[in-house]
Design a protein around this motif. Structure first.
Motif, PDB file in Angstrom:
ATOM      1  N   TRP A  90      30.223  35.223  43.663  1.00  5.44           N
ATOM      2  CA  TRP A  90      30.792  35.085  44.831  1.00  5.44           C
ATOM      3  C   TRP A  90      31.058  33.909  45.639  1.00  5.44           C
ATOM      4  O   TRP A  90      30.003  32.898  44.955  1.00  5.44           O
ATOM      5  N   VAL A  91      32.278  33.920  45.621  1.00  5.53           N
ATOM      6  CA  VAL A  91      32.348  32.184  46.518  1.00  5.53           C
ATOM      7  C   VAL A  91      32.427  32.348  48.478  1.00  5.53           C
ATOM      8  O   VAL A  91      33.281  33.310  48.848  1.00  5.53           O
ATOM      9  N   ASP A  92      31.991  32.382  48.824  1.00  4.16           N
ATOM     10  CA  ASP A  92      32.121  32.228  50.425  1.00  4.16           C
ATOM     11  C   ASP A  92      32.447  33.762  50.976  1.00  4.16           C
ATOM     12  O   ASP A  92      32.871  34.484  51.436  1.00  4.16           O
ATOM     13  N   GLY A  93      31.451  34.767  50.009  1.00  6.88           N
ATOM     14  CA  GLY A  93      31.323  36.252  50.648  1.00  6.88           C
ATOM     15  C   GLY A  93      32.946  37.031  49.722  1.00  6.88           C
ATOM     16  O   GLY A  93      32.629  38.236  49.733  1.00  6.88           O
ATOM     17  N   GLN A  94      33.051  36.125  48.989  1.00  8.12           N
ATOM     18  CA  GLN A  94      34.538  36.365  48.229  1.00  8.12           C
ATOM     19  C   GLN A  94      34.100  36.732  46.796  1.00  8.12           C
ATOM     20  O   GLN A  94      33.389  35.788  46.257  1.00  8.12           O
ATOM     21  N   LEU A  95      34.172  38.081  46.122  1.00  7.57           N
ATOM     22  CA  LEU A  95      34.386  38.447  44.675  1.00  7.57           C
ATOM     23  C   LEU A  95      35.563  37.137  43.852  1.00  7.57           C
ATOM     24  O   LEU A  95      36.215  37.609  44.338  1.00  7.57           O
ATOM     25  N   LYS A  96      34.914  36.610  43.132  1.00 10.40           N
ATOM     26  CA  LYS A  96      36.056  35.558  42.739  1.00 10.40           C
ATOM     27  C   LYS A  96      35.915  35.797  41.432  1.00 10.40           C
ATOM     28  O   LYS A  96      37.306  35.277  40.412  1.00 10.40           O
ATOM     29  N   ALA A  97      34.637  36.205  40.640  1.00 15.25           N
ATOM     30  CA  ALA A  97      34.877  36.574  39.136  1.00 15.25           C
ATOM     31  C   ALA A  97      34.231  37.446  38.644  1.00 15.25           C
ATOM     32  O   ALA A  97      33.101  38.021  39.327  1.00 15.25           O
ATOM     33  N   ALA A  98      34.402  38.489  37.543  1.00 16.20           N
ATOM     34  CA  ALA A  98      33.760  39.166  37.526  1.00 16.20           C
ATOM     35  C   ALA A  98      33.806  39.899  35.995  1.00 16.20           C
ATOM     36  O   ALA A  98      34.127  38.515  35.322  1.00 16.20           O
ATOM     37  N   MET A  99      32.330  40.162  35.428  1.00 16.33           N
ATOM     38  CA  MET A  99      32.407  40.185  33.794  1.00 16.33           C
ATOM     39  C   MET A  99      31.514  41.630  33.587  1.00 16.33           C
ATOM     40  O   MET A  99      30.133  41.744  33.797  1.00 16.33           O
ATOM     41  N   PRO A 100      31.821  42.228  32.044  1.00 11.97           N
ATOM     42  CA  PRO A 100      31.137  43.297  32.013  1.00 11.97           C
ATOM     43  C   PRO A 100      30.488  42.907  30.531  1.00 11.97           C
ATOM     44  O   PRO A 100      30.970  42.272  29.578  1.00 11.97           O
ATOM     45  N   THR A 101      28.749  43.195  30.338  1.00 19.39           N
ATOM     46  CA  THR A 101      27.766  42.529  29.358  1.00 19.39           C
ATOM     47  C   THR A 101      27.269  43.087  29.337  1.00 19.39           C
ATOM     48  O   THR A 101      27.069  44.729  29.598  1.00 19.39           O
ATOM     49  N   TRP A 102      27.357  42.926  27.605  1.00 18.29           N
ATOM     50  CA  TRP A 102      25.823  44.422  27.628  1.00 18.29           C
ATOM     51  C   TRP A 102      24.594  42.827  26.618  1.00 18.29           C
ATOM     52  O   TRP A 102      24.731  41.962  25.495  1.00 18.29           O
ATOM     53  N   GLY A 103      23.654  42.456  27.589  1.00 18.57           N
ATOM     54  CA  GLY A 103      22.729  41.651  26.942  1.00 18.57           C
ATOM     55  C   GLY A 103      23.366  40.641  27.489  1.00 18.57           C
ATOM     56  O   GLY A 103      24.208  39.943  28.307  1.00 18.57           O
ATOM     57  N   ARG A 104      22.722  39.537  25.920  1.00 20.98           N
ATOM     58  CA  ARG A 104      23.089  38.155  26.297  1.00 20.98           C
ATOM     59  C   ARG A 104      25.294  37.692  26.101  1.00 20.98           C
ATOM     60  O   ARG A 104      25.650  37.211  25.210  1.00 20.98           O
ATOM     61  N   HIS A 105      25.352  39.194  24.534  1.00 18.07           N
ATOM     62  CA  HIS A 105      27.222  39.728  24.796  1.00 18.07           C
ATOM     63  C   HIS A 105      27.863  40.131  26.152  1.00 18.07           C
ATOM     64  O   HIS A 105      27.182  40.610  26.717  1.00 18.07           O
ATOM     65  N   LEU A 106      29.186  39.483  25.504  1.00 22.13           N
ATOM     66  CA  LEU A 106      30.146  40.198  26.720  1.00 22.13           C
ATOM     67  C   LEU A 106      30.403  42.118  25.845  1.00 22.13           C
ATOM     68  O   LEU A 106      29.665  42.266  24.523  1.00 22.13           O
ATOM     69  N   ALA A 107      30.668  42.769  26.905  1.00 16.85           N
ATOM     70  CA  ALA A 107      30.574  44.081  26.658  1.00 16.85           C
ATOM     71  C   ALA A 107      31.457  44.767  25.288  1.00 16.85           C
ATOM     72  O   ALA A 107      32.403  43.786  25.460  1.00 16.85           O
ATOM     73  N   LEU A 108      31.191  45.553  24.338  1.00 18.12           N
ATOM     74  CA  LEU A 108      31.879  46.138  23.137  1.00 18.12           C
ATOM     75  C   LEU A 108      31.691  45.207  22.021  1.00 18.12           C
ATOM     76  O   LEU A 108      32.450  45.147  21.305  1.00 18.12           O
ATOM     77  N   SER A 109      30.677  44.362  22.239  1.00 22.13           N
ATOM     78  CA  SER A 109      31.031  42.634  21.678  1.00 22.13           C
ATOM     79  C   SER A 109      30.786  43.564  20.225  1.00 22.13           C
ATOM     80  O   SER A 109      29.665  44.542  19.649  1.00 22.13           O
ATOM     81  N   LYS A 110      31.512  42.959  18.833  1.00 20.91           N
ATOM     82  CA  LYS A 110      30.573  43.801  17.398  1.00 20.91           C
ATOM     83  C   LYS A 110      29.393  43.807  17.057  1.00 20.91           C
ATOM     84  O   LYS A 110      28.778  44.284  16.354  1.00 20.91           O
TER      85      LYS A 110
END
Length: 298
Positions: A56-76
Motif C-alpha cells: 500500500w502507498v498512501d492508502g492505495q493498493l499498488k502491488a499484490a502477490m499470492p504466497t505459499w509460506g516463503r514461496h510464490l503460490a503454486l511453487s514447484k
C-alpha cells in the motif's frame, strides 16, 4: 504471531483478501500463473491455502502477490516438499505480478521466471542464467520459414489431417489424448497424469489452441492456457505430445504454426501485445519459434 523471519520477509507487505488480489490483477495485469482464478483453483486442488499480500502507498493498493509460506503460490518447490509434485504442471511459466507501473517494491519471497515487465518494479530481482522463450510475431519469421510451414500444413491436410479446437473435447478426452501422445513422444509419463482431467476441467475457461487428427486418430496436441490482462495477453504453452510415427507430416510443427498464428490474430483483434511463452529457453526447436528474453528470480 508472525515469526521473526516471516516478519522480515513481509516487510512493506500486509495481508489482503483474495478479492483485493483479484482487483489488483484486473487493474495492473499479470500472467497465467498469477491469475486469481488459476491460483485459487490449483491451490484448492493441492489443498494448500494461499496468503495474499498487498503493498500500500498512501492508502492505495499498488502491488499484490499470492504466497505459499516463503514461496510464490503454486511453487514447484512447495509441491515437491509436500510430495505433491505431480498434482499439476504449469511448466516454467512466466511470472508477472500485478504491480502498478509507478510502484517500486521489495520482494523476499522465493520465485523464478519473473518477467522483464516487473524488472523495474521489483528492486530485489537478479537475472537468471537461462532466459524465457517468447514466440516471435508472425512477421519476424522469414518468408521461407512461413512458406515451409504452410506447405507442411497443406500436405498434412491433403493426407487427411484435420485441425480441431481443443474445446471440442471434454476434459477427460483431452487428458487421455495428451497422456497418450506425451508418452509416445517422450517415452515417459506426463507430469500429474492421474490428475490431468481434473486440472483441465478446473482450467477449462483458460484453455485454448487446437489439436491435429490424421485418419481420425489424434497425432499432435499442445496444452495452452491464455489469460487477458488489461494491457497484454499472457499465454503459456505448458507441454505437448505427438505421434512419432507420423513425423513425415511434421504434425507437431504444423500445430505450433497453427496455434501461434491463431493466437497472434486473437491478440491483435483485441489490440494487445501477446506474451506467448514456450517456457525456459532450453531446446533448439524453441529457437525456431521464439526470441529469448531475460527473466529474473528472487
Amino acid at each position: 504471531m508472525l515469526s521473526r523471519l516471516q516478519f522480515w520477509r513481509e516487510r512493506g507487505w500486509t495481508p489482503i483478501s483474495a478479492a483485493d488480489y483479484a482487483e489488483a490483477w484486473s487493474r495492473f495485469g499479470g500472467s497465467v500463473a498469477t491469475h486469481p482464478d488459476v491460483v485459487a483453483r490449483l491451490a484448492d486442488l493441492a489443498g494448500i491455502p494461499v496468503r495474499y499480500l498487498g503493498w500500500w502507498v498512501d492508502g492505495q493498493l499498488k502491488a499484490a502477490m499470492p504466497t505459499w509460506g516463503r514461496h510464490l503460490a503454486l511453487s514447484k518447490d512447495v509441491l515437491k516438499k509436500r510430495g505433491q509434485r505431480g498434482i499439476f504442471d504449469l511448466g516454467n511459466a512466466e511470472i508477472i505480478l500485478p504491480i502498478a507501473q509507478d510502484a517500486r517494491v521489495q520482494v523476499q519471497h522465493s520465485m523464478g521466471y519473473v518477467s522483464e515487465l516487473n524488472a523495474a518494479q521489483i528492486t530485489s530481482l537478479r537475472e537468471q542464467p537461462e532466459g524465457l522463450a517468447l514466440a516471435r510475431e508472425p512477421e519476424q519469421y522469414s518468408k521461407k520459414f512461413r512458406y515451409n510451414q504452410r506447405r507442411e500444413q497443406r500436405l498434412l491436410e491433403e493426407a487427411g489431417g484435420v485441425i480441431r479446437p481443443m474445446l471440442e473435447l471434454t476434459a477427460q478426452e483431452q487428458a487421455r489424448i495428451y497422456a497418450d501422445l506425451f508418452q509416445r513422444r517422450w517415452g515417459f509419463e506426463a507430469t500429474g497424469k492421474e490428475h490431468l482431467a481434473e486440472v483441465f476441467s478446473r482450467l477449462r475457461e483458460f484453455m485454448t489452441g487446437s489439436l491435429i487428427y490424421l485418419n481420425d486418430e489424434p497425432v499432435a496436441i499442445q496444452v495452452l492456457y491464455r489469460v487477458e490482462a488489461p494491457q497484454w495477453v499472457s499465454l503459456e504453452y505448458i507441454n505437448g505430445g505427438v505421434d512419432p510415427q507420423q513425423r513425415d507430416f511434421s504434425p507437431g510443427s504444423v500445430l505450433s504454426f497453427v496455434n501461434t498464428q491463431s493466437e497472434w490474430e486473437h491478440a491483435r483483434a483485441l489490440g494487445k501485445p501477446l506474451r506467448y511463452s514456450f517456457g525456459r529457453a532450453d531446446r533448439e526447436y524453441k529457437d525456431r519459434w521464439c526470441n529469448r528474453v531475460p527473466v529474473y528470480q528472487v
